[in-house]
Design a protein around this motif. Structure first.
Motif, PDB file in Angstrom:
ATOM      1  N   ALA A   1       0.838  -1.202   0.000  1.00  0.00           N
ATOM      2  CA  ALA A   1       0.000   0.000   0.000  1.00  0.00           C
ATOM      3  C   ALA A   1       0.870   1.248   0.000  1.00  0.00           C
ATOM      4  N   ARG A   2       1.946   1.232   0.770  1.00  0.00           N
ATOM      5  CA  ARG A   2       2.873   2.367   0.810  1.00  0.00           C
ATOM      6  C   ARG A   2       3.450   2.633  -0.578  1.00  0.00           C
ATOM      7  N   ASP A   3       3.862   1.579  -1.278  1.00  0.00           N
ATOM      8  CA  ASP A   3       4.428   1.748  -2.620  1.00  0.00           C
ATOM      9  C   ASP A   3       3.401   2.325  -3.584  1.00  0.00           C
ATOM     10  N   ARG A   4       2.159   1.833  -3.521  1.00  0.00           N
ATOM     11  CA  ARG A   4       1.106   2.327  -4.420  1.00  0.00           C
ATOM     12  C   ARG A   4       0.778   3.779  -4.108  1.00  0.00           C
ATOM     13  N   ILE A   5       0.678   4.137  -2.847  1.00  0.00           N
ATOM     14  CA  ILE A   5       0.394   5.523  -2.468  1.00  0.00           C
ATOM     15  C   ILE A   5       1.518   6.440  -2.943  1.00  0.00           C
ATOM     16  N   ARG A   6       2.754   6.004  -2.785  1.00  0.00           N
ATOM     17  CA  ARG A   6       3.890   6.825  -3.244  1.00  0.00           C
ATOM     18  C   ARG A   6       3.846   7.030  -4.751  1.00  0.00           C
ATOM     19  N   GLN A   7       3.376   6.034  -5.510  1.00  0.00           N
ATOM     20  CA  GLN A   7       3.218   6.197  -6.959  1.00  0.00           C
ATOM     21  C   GLN A   7       2.212   7.302  -7.259  1.00  0.00           C
TER      22      GLN A   7
ATOM     23  N   LEU B   1       1.308   9.777  -5.274  1.00  0.00           N
ATOM     24  CA  LEU B   1       1.858  11.058  -4.840  1.00  0.00           C
ATOM     25  C   LEU B   1       2.908  11.576  -5.820  1.00  0.00           C
ATOM     26  N   ALA B   2       3.714  10.686  -6.389  1.00  0.00           N
ATOM     27  CA  ALA B   2       4.742  11.100  -7.355  1.00  0.00           C
ATOM     28  C   ALA B   2       4.109  11.645  -8.635  1.00  0.00           C
ATOM     29  N   GLN B   3       2.936  11.160  -8.985  1.00  0.00           N
ATOM     30  CA  GLN B   3       2.237  11.615 -10.185  1.00  0.00           C
ATOM     31  C   GLN B   3       1.482  12.917  -9.962  1.00  0.00           C
ATOM     32  N   THR B   4       1.368  13.343  -8.707  1.00  0.00           N
ATOM     33  CA  THR B   4       0.635  14.570  -8.361  1.00  0.00           C
ATOM     34  C   THR B   4       1.517  15.406  -7.439  1.00  0.00           C
ATOM     35  N   PRO B   5       2.473  16.146  -8.009  1.00  0.00           N
ATOM     36  CA  PRO B   5       3.449  16.872  -7.184  1.00  0.00           C
ATOM     37  C   PRO B   5       2.849  17.858  -6.183  1.00  0.00           C
TER      38      PRO B   5
ATOM     39  N   VAL C   1     -10.382   7.320   0.114  1.00  0.00           N
ATOM     40  CA  VAL C   1      -8.946   7.531   0.017  1.00  0.00           C
ATOM     41  C   VAL C   1      -8.723   8.428  -1.193  1.00  0.00           C
ATOM     42  N   ASP C   2      -8.228   9.638  -0.953  1.00  0.00           N
ATOM     43  CA  ASP C   2      -7.991  10.617  -2.014  1.00  0.00           C
ATOM     44  C   ASP C   2      -6.690  11.339  -1.749  1.00  0.00           C
ATOM     45  N   LEU C   3      -6.107  11.897  -2.796  1.00  0.00           N
ATOM     46  CA  LEU C   3      -4.968  12.775  -2.606  1.00  0.00           C
ATOM     47  C   LEU C   3      -5.473  14.078  -2.011  1.00  0.00           C
ATOM     48  N   ALA C   4      -4.698  14.667  -1.137  1.00  0.00           N
ATOM     49  CA  ALA C   4      -5.112  15.890  -0.442  1.00  0.00           C
ATOM     50  C   ALA C   4      -4.147  17.025  -0.743  1.00  0.00           C
TER      51      ALA C   4
ATOM     52  N   GLY D   1      -9.490  21.191  11.965  1.00  0.00           N
ATOM     53  CA  GLY D   1     -10.067  20.056  12.668  1.00  0.00           C
ATOM     54  C   GLY D   1      -9.557  18.703  12.196  1.00  0.00           C
ATOM     55  N   ASP D   2      -8.824  18.674  11.078  1.00  0.00           N
ATOM     56  CA  ASP D   2      -8.261  17.417  10.606  1.00  0.00           C
ATOM     57  C   ASP D   2      -7.116  16.966  11.511  1.00  0.00           C
ATOM     58  N   HIS D   3      -6.898  15.675  11.552  1.00  0.00           N
ATOM     59  CA  HIS D   3      -5.771  15.096  12.272  1.00  0.00           C
ATOM     60  C   HIS D   3      -4.774  14.607  11.224  1.00  0.00           C
ATOM     61  N   THR D   4      -3.490  14.814  11.456  1.00  0.00           N
ATOM     62  CA  THR D   4      -2.481  14.355  10.516  1.00  0.00           C
ATOM     63  C   THR D   4      -1.542  13.369  11.194  1.00  0.00           C
ATOM     64  N   LEU D   5      -1.052  12.440  10.412  1.00  0.00           N
ATOM     65  CA  LEU D   5      -0.176  11.391  10.900  1.00  0.00           C
ATOM     66  C   LEU D   5       0.827  11.079   9.801  1.00  0.00           C
ATOM     67  N   GLU D   6       2.101  10.990  10.161  1.00  0.00           N
ATOM     68  CA  GLU D   6       3.140  10.581   9.217  1.00  0.00           C
ATOM     69  C   GLU D   6       3.373   9.086   9.396  1.00  0.00           C
ATOM     70  N   VAL D   7       3.199   8.328   8.322  1.00  0.00           N
ATOM     71  CA  VAL D   7       3.419   6.886   8.344  1.00  0.00           C
ATOM     72  C   VAL D   7       4.390   6.548   7.218  1.00  0.00           C
ATOM     73  N   ASP D   8       5.590   6.128   7.564  1.00  0.00           N
ATOM     74  CA  ASP D   8       6.605   5.768   6.567  1.00  0.00           C
ATOM     75  C   ASP D   8       6.799   6.871   5.531  1.00  0.00           C
ATOM     76  N   GLY D   9       6.791   8.119   5.986  1.00  0.00           N
ATOM     77  CA  GLY D   9       7.001   9.247   5.085  1.00  0.00           C
ATOM     78  C   GLY D   9       5.772   9.686   4.315  1.00  0.00           C
ATOM     79  N   ILE D  10       4.639   9.075   4.590  1.00  0.00           N
ATOM     80  CA  ILE D  10       3.383   9.455   3.935  1.00  0.00           C
ATOM     81  C   ILE D  10       2.526  10.202   4.939  1.00  0.00           C
ATOM     82  N   ARG D  11       2.042  11.356   4.526  1.00  0.00           N
ATOM     83  CA  ARG D  11       1.190  12.154   5.407  1.00  0.00           C
ATOM     84  C   ARG D  11      -0.265  11.736   5.211  1.00  0.00           C
ATOM     85  N   LEU D  12      -0.865  11.176   6.265  1.00  0.00           N
ATOM     86  CA  LEU D  12      -2.280  10.818   6.251  1.00  0.00           C
ATOM     87  C   LEU D  12      -3.065  11.922   6.926  1.00  0.00           C
TER      88      LEU D  12
END
Length: 108
Positions: A9-15, A17-21, A42-45, A51-62
Protein backbone atom coordinates in the motif's frame (compact mmCIF):
# COMPACT_ATOMS: atom_id res chain seq x y z
CA UNK A 1 -3.93 8.14 16.23
CA UNK A 2 -2.73 4.78 14.99
CA UNK A 3 -3.13 3.79 11.34
CA UNK A 4 -0.72 1.43 9.59
CA UNK A 5 0.21 1.08 5.93
CA UNK A 6 1.60 -2.20 4.56
CA UNK A 7 4.59 -2.06 2.17
CA UNK A 8 2.45 -2.78 -0.96
CA UNK A 9 0.00 0.00 0.00
CA UNK A 10 2.87 2.37 0.81
CA UNK A 11 4.43 1.75 -2.62
CA UNK A 12 1.11 2.33 -4.42
CA UNK A 13 0.39 5.52 -2.47
CA UNK A 14 3.89 6.82 -3.24
CA UNK A 15 3.22 6.20 -6.96
CA UNK A 16 0.05 8.30 -6.76
CA UNK A 17 1.86 11.06 -4.84
CA UNK A 18 4.74 11.10 -7.35
CA UNK A 19 2.24 11.61 -10.19
CA UNK A 20 0.64 14.57 -8.36
CA UNK A 21 3.45 16.87 -7.18
CA UNK A 22 1.08 19.38 -5.52
CA UNK A 23 -0.46 16.80 -3.19
CA UNK A 24 0.52 17.18 0.46
CA UNK A 25 -0.65 13.74 1.42
CA UNK A 26 -3.53 11.31 1.44
CA UNK A 27 -6.97 11.96 2.89
CA UNK A 28 -8.32 8.83 4.58
CA UNK A 29 -11.78 8.65 6.05
CA UNK A 30 -15.30 7.34 5.67
CA UNK A 31 -18.56 8.50 4.13
CA UNK A 32 -22.13 7.33 4.61
CA UNK A 33 -23.06 5.04 1.76
CA UNK A 34 -23.79 1.49 0.73
CA UNK A 35 -26.01 -1.09 2.27
CA UNK A 36 -24.07 -1.33 5.54
CA UNK A 37 -23.62 2.34 6.33
CA UNK A 38 -20.05 3.52 5.65
CA UNK A 39 -17.47 3.26 2.87
CA UNK A 40 -13.80 4.19 2.94
CA UNK A 41 -12.55 7.31 1.18
CA UNK A 42 -8.95 7.53 0.02
CA UNK A 43 -7.99 10.62 -2.01
CA UNK A 44 -4.97 12.77 -2.61
CA UNK A 45 -5.11 15.89 -0.44
CA UNK A 46 -3.90 19.39 -1.25
CA UNK A 47 -3.99 20.49 2.38
CA UNK A 48 -5.41 19.68 5.78
CA UNK A 49 -8.65 21.37 6.81
CA UNK A 50 -9.33 22.88 10.24
CA UNK A 51 -10.07 20.06 12.67
CA UNK A 52 -8.26 17.42 10.61
CA UNK A 53 -5.77 15.10 12.27
CA UNK A 54 -2.48 14.35 10.52
CA UNK A 55 -0.18 11.39 10.90
CA UNK A 56 3.14 10.58 9.22
CA UNK A 57 3.42 6.89 8.34
CA UNK A 58 6.61 5.77 6.57
CA UNK A 59 7.00 9.25 5.09
CA UNK A 60 3.38 9.45 3.93
CA UNK A 61 1.19 12.15 5.41
CA UNK A 62 -2.28 10.82 6.25
CA UNK A 63 -5.03 13.38 6.84
CA UNK A 64 -8.13 12.18 8.70
CA UNK A 65 -11.18 14.32 9.43
CA UNK A 66 -12.43 14.46 13.01
CA UNK A 67 -15.69 12.55 12.35
CA UNK A 68 -13.90 9.66 10.60
CA UNK A 69 -11.14 9.28 13.17
CA UNK A 70 -13.01 7.07 15.69
CA UNK A 71 -14.13 4.77 12.86
CA UNK A 72 -10.68 4.32 11.28
CA UNK A 73 -8.48 4.31 14.40
CA UNK A 74 -6.27 1.21 14.30
CA UNK A 75 -6.94 0.41 10.63
CA UNK A 76 -4.29 -1.30 8.52
CA UNK A 77 -4.31 -0.10 4.90
CA UNK A 78 -3.16 -2.78 2.46
CA UNK A 79 -2.99 -3.04 -1.34
CA UNK A 80 -3.63 -6.33 -3.11
CA UNK A 81 -3.44 -7.57 -6.66
CA UNK A 82 -5.52 -10.57 -7.64
CA UNK A 83 -5.36 -11.44 -11.31
CA UNK A 84 -6.39 -8.33 -13.23
CA UNK A 85 -7.86 -6.67 -10.13
CA UNK A 86 -5.97 -4.36 -7.80
CA UNK A 87 -7.42 -2.48 -4.83
CA UNK A 88 -6.77 -1.05 -1.42
CA UNK A 89 -7.96 -3.35 1.36
CA UNK A 90 -8.75 -2.16 4.89
CA UNK A 91 -8.39 -4.21 8.06
CA UNK A 92 -10.43 -2.19 10.53
CA UNK A 93 -10.78 -3.40 14.14
CA UNK A 94 -13.77 -1.05 14.58
CA UNK A 95 -15.87 -2.65 11.83
CA UNK A 96 -18.55 -4.91 13.28
CA UNK A 97 -19.96 -6.05 9.93
CA UNK A 98 -19.70 -5.71 6.18
CA UNK A 99 -22.20 -5.92 3.37
CA UNK A 100 -22.13 -8.96 1.12
CA UNK A 101 -20.29 -7.17 -1.66
CA UNK A 102 -17.61 -5.82 0.72
CA UNK A 103 -18.10 -2.20 -0.34
CA UNK A 104 -19.42 -0.89 2.95
CA UNK A 105 -19.20 -1.63 6.67
CA UNK A 106 -20.83 -0.93 10.01
CA UNK A 107 -19.35 0.10 13.34
CA UNK A 108 -20.60 -0.81 16.80
Amino acid sequence: MSISITPPARDRIRQFLAQTPGAEGVRFGVKRTGCSGFAYVVDLADAANPGDHTLEVDGIRLIVDEKSLPMVEGTVIDFRRQGLNAAFVFHNPNATGECGCGESFTVG
